[in-house]
Scaffold this motif. Structure first.
Motif, PDB file in Angstrom:
ATOM      1  N   CYS A  62      -4.689  -7.335  32.918  1.00 25.29           N
ATOM      2  CA  CYS A  62      -5.330  -7.625  31.630  1.00 25.29           C
ATOM      3  C   CYS A  62      -6.419  -6.612  31.302  1.00 25.29           C
ATOM      4  O   CYS A  62      -7.205  -6.235  32.179  1.00 25.29           O
ATOM      5  CB  CYS A  62      -5.944  -9.027  31.640  1.00 25.29           C
ATOM      6  SG  CYS A  62      -4.773 -10.344  31.996  1.00 25.29           S
ATOM      7  N   ARG A  63      -6.454  -6.202  30.055  1.00 26.72           N
ATOM      8  CA  ARG A  63      -7.566  -5.406  29.527  1.00 26.72           C
ATOM      9  C   ARG A  63      -8.440  -6.328  28.684  1.00 26.72           C
ATOM     10  O   ARG A  63      -7.937  -7.216  27.995  1.00 26.72           O
ATOM     11  CB  ARG A  63      -7.049  -4.263  28.649  1.00 26.72           C
ATOM     12  CG  ARG A  63      -6.026  -3.380  29.350  1.00 26.72           C
ATOM     13  CD  ARG A  63      -6.682  -2.428  30.336  1.00 26.72           C
ATOM     14  NE  ARG A  63      -5.677  -1.762  31.153  1.00 26.72           N
ATOM     15  CZ  ARG A  63      -4.942  -0.739  30.753  1.00 26.72           C
ATOM     16  NH1 ARG A  63      -5.099  -0.268  29.523  1.00 26.72           N
ATOM     17  NH2 ARG A  63      -4.067  -0.194  31.553  1.00 26.72           N
ATOM     18  N   ARG A  92       1.696 -17.295  30.360  1.00 31.38           N
ATOM     19  CA  ARG A  92       1.276 -16.265  29.400  1.00 31.38           C
ATOM     20  C   ARG A  92       0.311 -16.833  28.370  1.00 31.38           C
ATOM     21  O   ARG A  92      -0.660 -16.191  27.979  1.00 31.38           O
ATOM     22  CB  ARG A  92       2.500 -15.684  28.683  1.00 31.38           C
ATOM     23  CG  ARG A  92       3.218 -14.582  29.449  1.00 31.38           C
ATOM     24  CD  ARG A  92       4.447 -14.129  28.681  1.00 31.38           C
ATOM     25  NE  ARG A  92       5.020 -12.931  29.260  1.00 31.38           N
ATOM     26  CZ  ARG A  92       4.750 -11.700  28.855  1.00 31.38           C
ATOM     27  NH1 ARG A  92       3.903 -11.509  27.865  1.00 31.38           N
ATOM     28  NH2 ARG A  92       5.328 -10.659  29.434  1.00 31.38           N
ATOM     29  N   SER A  93       0.585 -18.053  27.924  1.00 28.57           N
ATOM     30  CA  SER A  93      -0.258 -18.676  26.898  1.00 28.57           C
ATOM     31  C   SER A  93      -1.681 -18.886  27.391  1.00 28.57           C
ATOM     32  O   SER A  93      -2.650 -18.639  26.669  1.00 28.57           O
ATOM     33  CB  SER A  93       0.355 -20.010  26.477  1.00 28.57           C
ATOM     34  OG  SER A  93      -0.464 -20.658  25.526  1.00 28.57           O
ATOM     35  N   GLY A 134       5.780  -1.292  39.182  1.00 22.81           N
ATOM     36  CA  GLY A 134       6.724  -1.393  38.084  1.00 22.81           C
ATOM     37  C   GLY A 134       6.059  -1.948  36.835  1.00 22.81           C
ATOM     38  O   GLY A 134       5.314  -2.925  36.891  1.00 22.81           O
ATOM     39  N   ILE A 135       6.272  -1.314  35.709  1.00 24.28           N
ATOM     40  CA  ILE A 135       5.701  -1.731  34.426  1.00 24.28           C
ATOM     41  C   ILE A 135       6.816  -1.766  33.388  1.00 24.28           C
ATOM     42  O   ILE A 135       7.923  -1.288  33.625  1.00 24.28           O
ATOM     43  CB  ILE A 135       4.596  -0.753  33.976  1.00 24.28           C
ATOM     44  CG1 ILE A 135       5.134   0.683  33.994  1.00 24.28           C
ATOM     45  CG2 ILE A 135       3.359  -0.881  34.859  1.00 24.28           C
ATOM     46  CD1 ILE A 135       4.153   1.725  33.510  1.00 24.28           C
ATOM     47  N   ASP A 136       6.528  -2.324  32.236  1.00 25.87           N
ATOM     48  CA  ASP A 136       7.528  -2.343  31.172  1.00 25.87           C
ATOM     49  C   ASP A 136       6.968  -1.688  29.920  1.00 25.87           C
ATOM     50  O   ASP A 136       5.870  -1.114  29.931  1.00 25.87           O
ATOM     51  CB  ASP A 136       8.020  -3.763  30.895  1.00 25.87           C
ATOM     52  CG  ASP A 136       6.894  -4.706  30.478  1.00 25.87           C
ATOM     53  OD1 ASP A 136       5.839  -4.212  30.018  1.00 25.87           O
ATOM     54  OD2 ASP A 136       7.054  -5.926  30.608  1.00 25.87           O
ATOM     55  N   HIS A 138      -5.396  -7.521  26.001  1.00 26.49           N
ATOM     56  CA  HIS A 138      -4.005  -7.147  26.264  1.00 26.49           C
ATOM     57  C   HIS A 138      -3.624  -7.598  27.666  1.00 26.49           C
ATOM     58  O   HIS A 138      -4.424  -7.495  28.599  1.00 26.49           O
ATOM     59  CB  HIS A 138      -3.845  -5.620  26.143  1.00 26.49           C
ATOM     60  CG  HIS A 138      -2.482  -5.120  26.468  1.00 26.49           C
ATOM     61  ND1 HIS A 138      -1.391  -5.322  25.657  1.00 26.49           N
ATOM     62  CD2 HIS A 138      -2.015  -4.412  27.538  1.00 26.49           C
ATOM     63  CE1 HIS A 138      -0.320  -4.763  26.199  1.00 26.49           C
ATOM     64  NE2 HIS A 138      -0.673  -4.206  27.341  1.00 26.49           N
ATOM     65  N   ALA A 139      -2.425  -8.145  27.802  1.00 26.60           N
ATOM     66  CA  ALA A 139      -1.919  -8.563  29.114  1.00 26.60           C
ATOM     67  C   ALA A 139      -0.510  -8.013  29.292  1.00 26.60           C
ATOM     68  O   ALA A 139       0.305  -8.078  28.374  1.00 26.60           O
ATOM     69  CB  ALA A 139      -1.924 -10.079  29.229  1.00 26.60           C
ATOM     70  N   GLU A 140      -0.229  -7.460  30.450  1.00 30.90           N
ATOM     71  CA  GLU A 140       1.088  -6.864  30.707  1.00 30.90           C
ATOM     72  C   GLU A 140       1.575  -7.238  32.105  1.00 30.90           C
ATOM     73  O   GLU A 140       0.783  -7.432  33.030  1.00 30.90           O
ATOM     74  CB  GLU A 140       1.015  -5.343  30.577  1.00 30.90           C
ATOM     75  CG  GLU A 140       0.016  -4.694  31.519  1.00 30.90           C
ATOM     76  CD  GLU A 140      -0.286  -3.241  31.189  1.00 30.90           C
ATOM     77  OE1 GLU A 140      -0.280  -2.427  32.135  1.00 30.90           O
ATOM     78  OE2 GLU A 140      -0.540  -2.946  30.011  1.00 30.90           O
ATOM     79  N   ARG A 141       2.893  -7.338  32.244  1.00 29.26           N
ATOM     80  CA  ARG A 141       3.494  -7.682  33.533  1.00 29.26           C
ATOM     81  C   ARG A 141       3.516  -6.468  34.462  1.00 29.26           C
ATOM     82  O   ARG A 141       3.577  -5.332  34.002  1.00 29.26           O
ATOM     83  CB  ARG A 141       4.936  -8.163  33.335  1.00 29.26           C
ATOM     84  CG  ARG A 141       5.091  -9.291  32.342  1.00 29.26           C
ATOM     85  CD  ARG A 141       6.559  -9.736  32.291  1.00 29.26           C
ATOM     86  NE  ARG A 141       7.466  -8.603  32.101  1.00 29.26           N
ATOM     87  CZ  ARG A 141       8.752  -8.602  32.455  1.00 29.26           C
ATOM     88  NH1 ARG A 141       9.273  -9.671  33.034  1.00 29.26           N
ATOM     89  NH2 ARG A 141       9.521  -7.558  32.232  1.00 29.26           N
TER      90      ARG A 141
END
Length: 407
Positions: A221-222, A82-83, A117-119, A93-96
């Motif tokens: 990622c955006r 993540r880092s 699947g998103i959170d 922005h980054a999301e799993r």
């Protein structure tokens, strides 16, 4: 020189005045057409790129094999990874996310879907804007077996909001069945492209895949600037190779590479813009040259008098070029007013609609920017004035003795 140009402007004959008006109108229409064309093309590129970013992300970081075989090649969600992603420049922005291929079956039929699947960290603003029925998936302490379907999926399988559908997972010879509730239906942003996407809680997909809570398919990622998505993906790949000690089979892929067909289609609009700009320039130059030649020929006596008084050809040419510049300036101002008026009307009144199934947008998009509009005006004026100066070479062919006799 300026006073002589003003004198020419004020004391023109009826034929001169008519040609001046035609030339001014031609320049105005030409620059207006160019500005409107560029505005619409830029608008298309910006809005289509935003739709791709909102529904599919600018960059994905995952195991490349996992994209081809969802559910079989997870990666580990951990702080070092993540880092690397979040500290790379241009990442907004980054999301799993977690993926699973399955078959959705409703009352009227079945079709293959990509269950994503998103959170709660996911940016669902685009899906919220295009939500037609129901609600978005909820992320609460207790896992909910809810799924958000596209209108295309719901129509093909005959499922409506709040209906229960079966998801069939192919595992060996016997498919596994899971029942989900349709929480909402959204309108796909890119027509049939990506219409097979269904959204749910990431924990549902992890359970379907028999994964641990830390196992995911990848990160979406955006970017702050999606125009440099490929460069940002290259930087992430370089950092993964040098700094990350986890999985070796990780790769960042930009939306430009993943959806080359869409971005290739957008790039063809650049060719159209170039063709239109060239045609409009040629039309404006032709009419300006005609007007200028009439101005010079009907001022033959004045040209002869100026030459007899010792004025150089270059100075006389600058006088007529300055007069041409005045006409061009007026035409550009009128063209800008006309173009901006029409574009602002489209932007705020939404006058011209589009078939969303063919163009992905429901109305003609408009993009306005002072920088490119001023640059277009300067380019237009510079090219036409340069050609007009060349056209004034006819002054050198006028003989003093014949010009003074000219009536």
């Amino acid at each position: 020189m300026k006073s002589l140009a003003r004198h020419i402007a004020m004391r023109g004959t009826s034929s001169q005045n008519m040609m001046v008006r035609i030339a001014t109108a031609t320049v105005a229409v030409s620059i207006a057409v160019v500005i409107i064309t560029l505005s619409v093309i830029f608008g298309f590129k910006e809005q289509i790129s935003a739709l791709v970013s909102g529904s599919m992300s600018d960059i994905t970081i995952s195991n490349p094999y996992g994209e081809r075989q969802p559910g079989l090649h997870p990666i580990n969600d951990n702080e070092p990874l993540r880092s690397i992603i979040t500290t790379t420049g241009n990442i907004a922005h980054a999301e799993r996310y977690a993926l699973r291929s399955c078959v959705a079956r409703g009352e009227d039929g079945a079709m293959g879907i990509a269950l994503k699947g998103i959170d709660k960290e996911a940016d669902l603003s685009l899906f919220a804007e295009r939500l037609e029925e129901g609600i978005l998936p909820r992320f609460e302490d207790s896992r909910r077996k809810e799924v958000l379907l596209s209108k295309s999926i719901s129509t093909k399988i005959g499922a409506e909001c709040n209906d229960r559908i079966e998801l069939l997972l192919l595992e060996g010879d016997t498919p596994r069945r899971e029942v989900f509730k349709v929480c909402g239906i959204y309108r796909s942003a890119l027509g049939e492209t990506g219409a097979e996407l269904a959204l749910t809680d990431i924990r549902n997909v992890q359970k379907l895949n028999n994964w641990e809570p830390t196992q995911i398919s990848g990160y979406a990622c955006r970017l702050y600037d999606s125009e440099i998505a490929e460069q940002s993906a290259d930087i992430i790949n370089l950092r993964l190779m040098r700094e990350y000690e986890g999985e070796e089979s990780l790769a960042a892929v930009s939306s430009h590479d993943r959806h080359a067909d869409i971005f290739g289609w957008l790039e063809t609009h650049d060719v159209n813009a170039t063709v239109i700009l060239t045609i409009m320039l040629i039309v404006a130059i032709f009419n300006m040259a005609t007007a200028l030649l009439i101005l010079v020929l009907e001022r033959t006596r004045m040209v002869g008098t100026l030459k007899s008084l010792g004025m150089q050809n270059s100075t006389i040419r600058r006088i007529f070029t300055y007069r041409a510049a005045q006409i061009i300036a007026v035409g550009i101002v009128i063209g800008n007013i006309l173009a901006l008026g029409l574009l602002l009307a489209q932007k705020y009144l939404h006058l011209i609609k589009l078939d969303e199934s063919g163009y992905f947008l429901s109305e003609v998009p408009v993009s306005l920017g002072a920088g490119w509009i001023v640059a277009t005006d300067i380019l237009f004026a510079t090219v036409i004035i340069a050609v007009m100066y060349l056209a004034t070479a006819i002054v050198g062919r006028i003989k003093v003795a014949e010009a003074i006799k000219y009536n």
